[in-house]
Scaffold this active site. Structure first.
Site, PDB file in Angstrom:
ATOM      1  N   ARG A 113       0.824  -1.229   0.000  1.00 52.07           N
ATOM      2  CA  ARG A 113       0.000   0.000   0.000  1.00 52.07           C
ATOM      3  C   ARG A 113       0.849   1.267   0.000  1.00 52.07           C
ATOM      4  NH1 ARG A 113      -2.920  -3.126   3.784  1.00 52.07           N
ATOM      5  NH2 ARG A 113      -4.733  -4.062   2.781  1.00 52.07           N
ATOM      6  N   LYS A 135       2.529  11.171 -11.269  1.00 52.07           N
ATOM      7  CA  LYS A 135       1.489  10.390 -11.958  1.00 52.07           C
ATOM      8  C   LYS A 135       2.093   9.043 -12.330  1.00 52.07           C
ATOM      9  CE  LYS A 135      -1.663  13.664 -14.100  1.00 52.07           C
ATOM     10  NZ  LYS A 135      -2.173  14.198 -15.376  1.00 52.07           N
ATOM     11  N   GLU A 177       6.982  17.442 -25.945  1.00 49.68           N
ATOM     12  CA  GLU A 177       6.581  17.973 -24.630  1.00 49.68           C
ATOM     13  C   GLU A 177       7.213  19.345 -24.381  1.00 49.68           C
ATOM     14  OE1 GLU A 177       4.339  16.940 -22.542  1.00 49.68           O
ATOM     15  OE2 GLU A 177       3.941  14.902 -23.226  1.00 49.68           O
ATOM     16  N   LYS A 205       7.188  22.394 -14.775  1.00 47.34           N
ATOM     17  CA  LYS A 205       6.265  21.334 -14.371  1.00 47.34           C
ATOM     18  C   LYS A 205       6.104  21.307 -12.847  1.00 47.34           C
ATOM     19  CE  LYS A 205       4.582  16.782 -14.725  1.00 47.34           C
ATOM     20  NZ  LYS A 205       4.446  15.537 -15.433  1.00 47.34           N
ATOM     21  N   GLU A 215      -4.507  17.275  -9.798  1.00 49.90           N
ATOM     22  CA  GLU A 215      -5.219  17.696 -11.008  1.00 49.90           C
ATOM     23  C   GLU A 215      -6.707  17.961 -10.763  1.00 49.90           C
ATOM     24  OE1 GLU A 215      -3.775  15.932 -14.675  1.00 49.90           O
ATOM     25  OE2 GLU A 215      -5.762  16.167 -15.531  1.00 49.90           O
ATOM     26  N   ARG A 219      -3.437  21.716 -13.080  1.00 50.43           N
ATOM     27  CA  ARG A 219      -2.521  20.710 -13.620  1.00 50.43           C
ATOM     28  C   ARG A 219      -3.006  20.174 -14.970  1.00 50.43           C
ATOM     29  NH1 ARG A 219       0.763  15.848 -10.587  1.00 50.43           N
ATOM     30  NH2 ARG A 219       1.606  14.952 -12.500  1.00 50.43           N
ATOM     31  N   ASN A 223      -1.881  18.978 -19.959  1.00 54.66           N
ATOM     32  CA  ASN A 223      -2.398  18.091 -21.008  1.00 54.66           C
ATOM     33  C   ASN A 223      -2.651  18.850 -22.304  1.00 54.66           C
ATOM     34  OD1 ASN A 223      -2.467  15.654 -19.546  1.00 54.66           O
ATOM     35  ND2 ASN A 223      -4.260  16.395 -18.451  1.00 54.66           N
ATOM     36  N   HIS A 226      -2.862  17.065 -25.615  1.00 50.25           N
ATOM     37  CA  HIS A 226      -2.877  15.625 -25.317  1.00 50.25           C
ATOM     38  C   HIS A 226      -4.183  14.923 -25.697  1.00 50.25           C
ATOM     39  CE1 HIS A 226       0.860  16.457 -23.382  1.00 50.25           C
ATOM     40  NE2 HIS A 226       0.945  15.297 -22.780  1.00 50.25           N
ATOM     41  N   HIS A 230      -3.589  11.416 -27.339  1.00 52.64           N
ATOM     42  CA  HIS A 230      -3.936  10.085 -26.810  1.00 52.64           C
ATOM     43  C   HIS A 230      -4.791   9.318 -27.815  1.00 52.64           C
ATOM     44  CE1 HIS A 230      -3.159  11.498 -22.408  1.00 52.64           C
ATOM     45  NE2 HIS A 230      -2.067  11.050 -23.000  1.00 52.64           N
ATOM     46  N   HIS A 242       4.188   8.854 -28.032  1.00 56.87           N
ATOM     47  CA  HIS A 242       3.484   9.910 -27.293  1.00 56.87           C
ATOM     48  C   HIS A 242       3.918  11.325 -27.709  1.00 56.87           C
ATOM     49  CE1 HIS A 242       1.328  11.866 -24.096  1.00 56.87           C
ATOM     50  NE2 HIS A 242       2.454  12.398 -23.623  1.00 56.87           N
TER      51      HIS A 242
HETATM   52  N1  GLY Z   1       1.955  14.607 -17.909  1.00 54.34           N
HETATM   53  C1  GLY Z   1       0.993  15.464 -17.349  1.00 54.34           C
HETATM   54  C2  GLY Z   1       1.042  15.521 -15.865  1.00 54.34           C
HETATM   55  O1  GLY Z   1       1.957  15.007 -15.255  1.00 54.34           O
HETATM   56  O2  GLY Z   1       0.163  16.069 -15.262  1.00 54.34           O
END
Ligand code: GLY
Length: 351
Positions: A113, A135, A177, A205, A215, A219, A223, A226, A230, A242
């Site tokens: 966990r 993430k 990116e 970032k 997010e 945040r 994207n 994106h 995607h 990507h």
């Molecule tokens: N790659 C987008 C983020 O980390 O929020």
């Protein structure tokens, strides 16, 4: 060793350092949290260098490619951790590109966990995006990264030595990116020396992640480009990588914003200039993908809670725009394709 730059991701008691520069891996052993006795290094074949952890270490290799970014790989990792007696006081290291750090991070988030993880990123895309911000996740047939967790690393190493042997295609993915950061900040990063360029992307970032770790708002701006990206990755069964897809998605987002009268043609041209000019990336939608298929896939995006949702440029800057009409999306796809066909005049479409 040339100069190393340290960027801190400020998340109160979970703050961590990101070390950027040639030879940064030599800092790894000192960055490992106190009390860690065993380390599981998750990587792939063909790593550009080896890691010295100074601890009892097991290496676990996973397969290459998005098709291995699965719940099954995550289960295999957790079973390997157990087989090697990893406790919740020990450490997982994700050593590789974004695919590796995403899966290793998710396995660490789930094992006992929650077990500490660090990332040693070996690709440009991983350094400027995937390894930073916590993430983690894996793909399922229904979508990319649909299963995962937020799990911040305890530290990140971006050793630029790894980029010396990075395939050209992987470099392009990182540039996709980086172009995104250009639009989010208005800064031309393409001219900066490599260490500063990577460190600046990490700083941008980090600042966004620190302001909205999970997010719930800002945040989502990360994207930008994106939503189509995607969809393209899924529609091409990941033949399109990507970062390549993000480059196309950025230009598409500009066309969509123009179709919705949020920006003017000059701003669309600006997107094309940065993506195709400054970063030498292709912004062409691959042949043979039906607009209706792309529309359907974009409707499955994680952001699409209130209908089709995009991150779009506009008078207030770049923001999340829900309930985008399907007709506008289809019009933007047509406009983009038309502008890409040599000799075809640009179609004018209304909102
Ligand atoms: N790659 C987008 C983020 O980390 O929020």
């Amino acid at each position: 060793m040339s100069e190393l730059v340290t960027v801190t991701v400020p998340l109160a008691d979970r703050s961590y350092r990101v070390i950027v520069g040639h030879g940064a891996r030599t800092k790894l052993a000192d960055m490992i949290p106190e009390g860690v006795r065993r380390v599981a290094v998750v990587s792939q074949s063909g790593m550009p260098f080896t890691l010295e952890t100074g601890r009892e270490t097991v290496q676990i290799e996973i397969g290459h490619g998005e098709h291995h970014k699965t719940v099954s790989t995550m289960e295999t990792l957790c079973r390997e951790f157990a087989a090697h007696g990893l406790t919740r006081n020990d450490l997982v290291i994700g050593f590789g590109g974004g695919m590796v750090t995403d899966v290793a991070g998710f396995a660490a988030a789930s094992y006992h966990r929650g077990t500490a993880v660090m990332h040693v990123s070996t690709t440009l895309l991983g350094m400027v995006d995937a390894a930073i911000g916590g993430k983690t996740g894996v793909n399922i047939p229904e979508g990319k990264n649909l299963v995962g967790a937020f799990w911040q690393p305890s530290g990140v190493i971006c050793d630029l030595d790894a980029l010396e042997t990075l395939p050209e295609r992987e470099v392009r993915c990182g540039h996709g990116e980086m172009a995104k950061y250009h639009f989010l900040t208005g800064e031309d990063l393409s001219a900066l020396p490599l260490t500063e360029r990577v460190a600046r992307c990490v700083e941008i970032k980090s600042e966004v992640v620190a302001s909205d770790e999970r997010e719930s708002g800002r945040r989502a701006l990360l994207n930008y480009g994106h939503t189509l990206a995607h969809a393209l990755e899924i529609a091409t069964d990941h033949a399109m990588a990507h970062g390549e897809a993000v480059a196309v998605g950025l230009v598409f987002a500009a066309h969509l914003a123009e179709v919705m009268n949020r920006i003017d043609t000059a701003r669309v041209e600006d997107h094309i200039r940065v993506v195709e000019g400054d970063y030498a990336l292709s912004a062409a939608i691959p042949e043979g993908l039906a607009d209706e298929l792309l529309l359907e896939l974009m409707g499955r995006d994680k952001k699409a809670i209130e209908g089709l949702t995009f991150v779009l440029d506009g008078p207030q800057g770049i923001e999340v725009v829900p309930q985008v009409p399907a007709a506008s999306v289809l019009a933007a796809l047509r406009q983009m394709r038309a502008s890409q066909s040599p000799g075809t005049p640009r179609t004018t479409v209304g909102s």
